[in-house]
Design a protein around this motif. Structure first.
Motif, PDB file in Angstrom:
ATOM      1  N   GLU A 125       0.822  -1.207   0.000  1.00 25.53           N
ATOM      2  CA  GLU A 125       0.000   0.000   0.000  1.00 25.53           C
ATOM      3  C   GLU A 125       0.861   1.264   0.000  1.00 25.53           C
ATOM      4  OE1 GLU A 125      -2.299  -3.100   2.515  1.00 25.53           O
ATOM      5  OE2 GLU A 125      -0.212  -2.449   2.264  1.00 25.53           O
ATOM      6  N   ARG A 160      -8.247  -4.330  -1.575  1.00 25.64           N
ATOM      7  CA  ARG A 160      -7.543  -4.637  -2.829  1.00 25.64           C
ATOM      8  C   ARG A 160      -7.224  -6.128  -2.838  1.00 25.64           C
ATOM      9  NH1 ARG A 160      -3.473   0.652  -3.427  1.00 25.64           N
ATOM     10  NH2 ARG A 160      -5.124   2.098  -4.112  1.00 25.64           N
ATOM     11  N   PRO A 239      -7.143   2.110   1.494  1.00 29.52           N
ATOM     12  CA  PRO A 239      -6.889   0.855   0.786  1.00 29.52           C
ATOM     13  C   PRO A 239      -6.106  -0.137   1.646  1.00 29.52           C
ATOM     14  CG  PRO A 239      -6.217   2.763  -0.530  1.00 29.52           C
ATOM     15  CD  PRO A 239      -6.447   3.254   0.861  1.00 29.52           C
ATOM     16  N   ASN A 241      -4.417  -4.139   1.197  1.00 34.44           N
ATOM     17  CA  ASN A 241      -4.149  -5.292   0.339  1.00 34.44           C
ATOM     18  C   ASN A 241      -4.620  -6.572   1.017  1.00 34.44           C
ATOM     19  OD1 ASN A 241      -2.936  -3.614  -1.524  1.00 34.44           O
ATOM     20  ND2 ASN A 241      -0.846  -4.210  -1.015  1.00 34.44           N
ATOM     21  N   ARG A 298      -0.119  -3.535   5.419  1.00 35.07           N
ATOM     22  CA  ARG A 298      -0.901  -2.926   6.495  1.00 35.07           C
ATOM     23  C   ARG A 298      -1.452  -3.980   7.442  1.00 35.07           C
ATOM     24  NH1 ARG A 298      -5.042   1.562   4.946  1.00 35.07           N
ATOM     25  NH2 ARG A 298      -4.574   2.106   7.128  1.00 35.07           N
TER      26      ARG A 298
END
Length: 323
Positions: A125, A160, A239, A241, A298
């Motif tokens: 990210e 995502r 966002p 992942n 993240r």
């Protein structure tokens, strides 16, 4: 999961295998699950008033709506792929703004395909580079619509997602190929590009990956686990992942599938075979030839523990469940 009968969860686009799995799991945990969609849904797209009634006071809103990208990228299909994502996301935002008690968390599907073809380094990210072409344009428009405007009472997280593995996923045709002895690597190569496909951004450029294109993936059980994790971590937004911390590559994926199904060999598929085959079954070669190298920076940084961090146990579990 820690849901109780007091939880009210609304899932938009629950007709796919991810949505059905989540609805069943949350329902089994005691939550009241309602759906937005088409036939048989609790509220239908276009009826914004009904959607407002459904999500007002909900604890969680999950949006998975969107036409499958497993199709030929004709002009009509491209338009519907975009419309089915952007317009539904816009309608949900409008409905939230009309709520007296908006959902505290709105999780919207996105895609790891937003990143460029990557064979040199992983995309996170914080360091990932967005790509170009039709699929990336769709992802950009989707996220732009999702994060547009103010929603003071609602935290927004865009998932995502890498390729989701489960019963009903893209893994199933690969398992079928392996069992027929066709489970070798999918090889990139030269192919003819029409001006129209180049202009539309739907042509996959040859990178000569030789079956080493990266394969980022996530097990369906971890999609559920991550959603619950996000509910418990109100500091996470934007966002995120959704991918295993251990991505693989095409050759290794096919080898693992062959091992799990007990097939000792697998014939490779050259680019020309893939182009002809994809036209026959009405899909696109990008889905197997683009190198998706994504890491969940993240999530791992926040302490999420994956139920299926490694590919072989994930494939073995899916094949065993189907038996």
């Amino acid at each position: 999961m820690t849901e109780t009968s007091a939880d009210r969860i609304v899932i938009a686009g629950a007709s796919g295998f991810i949505g059905r799995y989540l609805a069943d799991a949350f329902g089994d945990a005691g939550a009241s699950v309602r759906v937005i969609g088409r036939d048989g849904a609790d509220a239908s797209w276009g009826d914004t008033a009904a959607i407002v009634d459904l999500i007002d006071g909900a604890d969680l809103l999950i949006n998975l709506a969107g036409k499958s990208v497993n199709c030929r990228y004709t002009a009509a299909n491209r338009a519907e792929i975009v419309r089915s994502r952007v317009e539904t996301t816009r309608e949900l935002a409008e409905a939230i703004r009309e709520c007296q008690n908006p959902p505290s968390l709105w999780i919207n599907s996105s895609t790891a395909t937003i990143y460029r073809h990557a064979e040199d380094r992983p995309m996170t990210e914080s360091t990932g580079e967005l790509g170009d072409g039709f699929s990336v344009d769709v992802a950009r428009a989707w996220e732009q619509e999702f994060f547009d405007g103010e929603l003071p009472g609602t935290r927004r997280v865009a998932l995502r997602m890498a390729i989701v593995l489960g019963d009903g996923s893209a893994l199933l045709p690969l398992i079928a190929l392996a069992r027929m002895g066709l489970g070798g690597p999918q090889l990139d190569g030269h192919w003819f590009a029409s001006p129209a496909r180049r202009a539309a951004g739907t042509f996959h450029e040859n990178r000569g990956s030789a079956g080493r294109q990266k394969f980022s993936w996530i097990h369906l059980a971890d999609v559920l686990g991550i959603i619950q994790f996000l509910r418990e971590h109100p500091d996470i937004d934007g966002p995120v992942n959704l991918s295993s911390p251990h991505p693989s590559d095409n050759r290794t994926v096919m080898q693992i599938i062959r091992d799990v199904v007990g097939m000792p060999f697998g014939l490779p598929a050259a680019r020309w075979m893939l182009e002809i085959g994809s036209a026959v079954i009405k899909t696109e070669t990008e889905l197997v030839l683009k190198s998706r190298w994504v890491l969940p920076e993240r999530l791992t940084g926040a302490g999420y523990t994956f139920e299926y961090p490694e590919l072989r146990p994930a494939v073995r579990a899916i094949v065993a469940a189907r038996k």
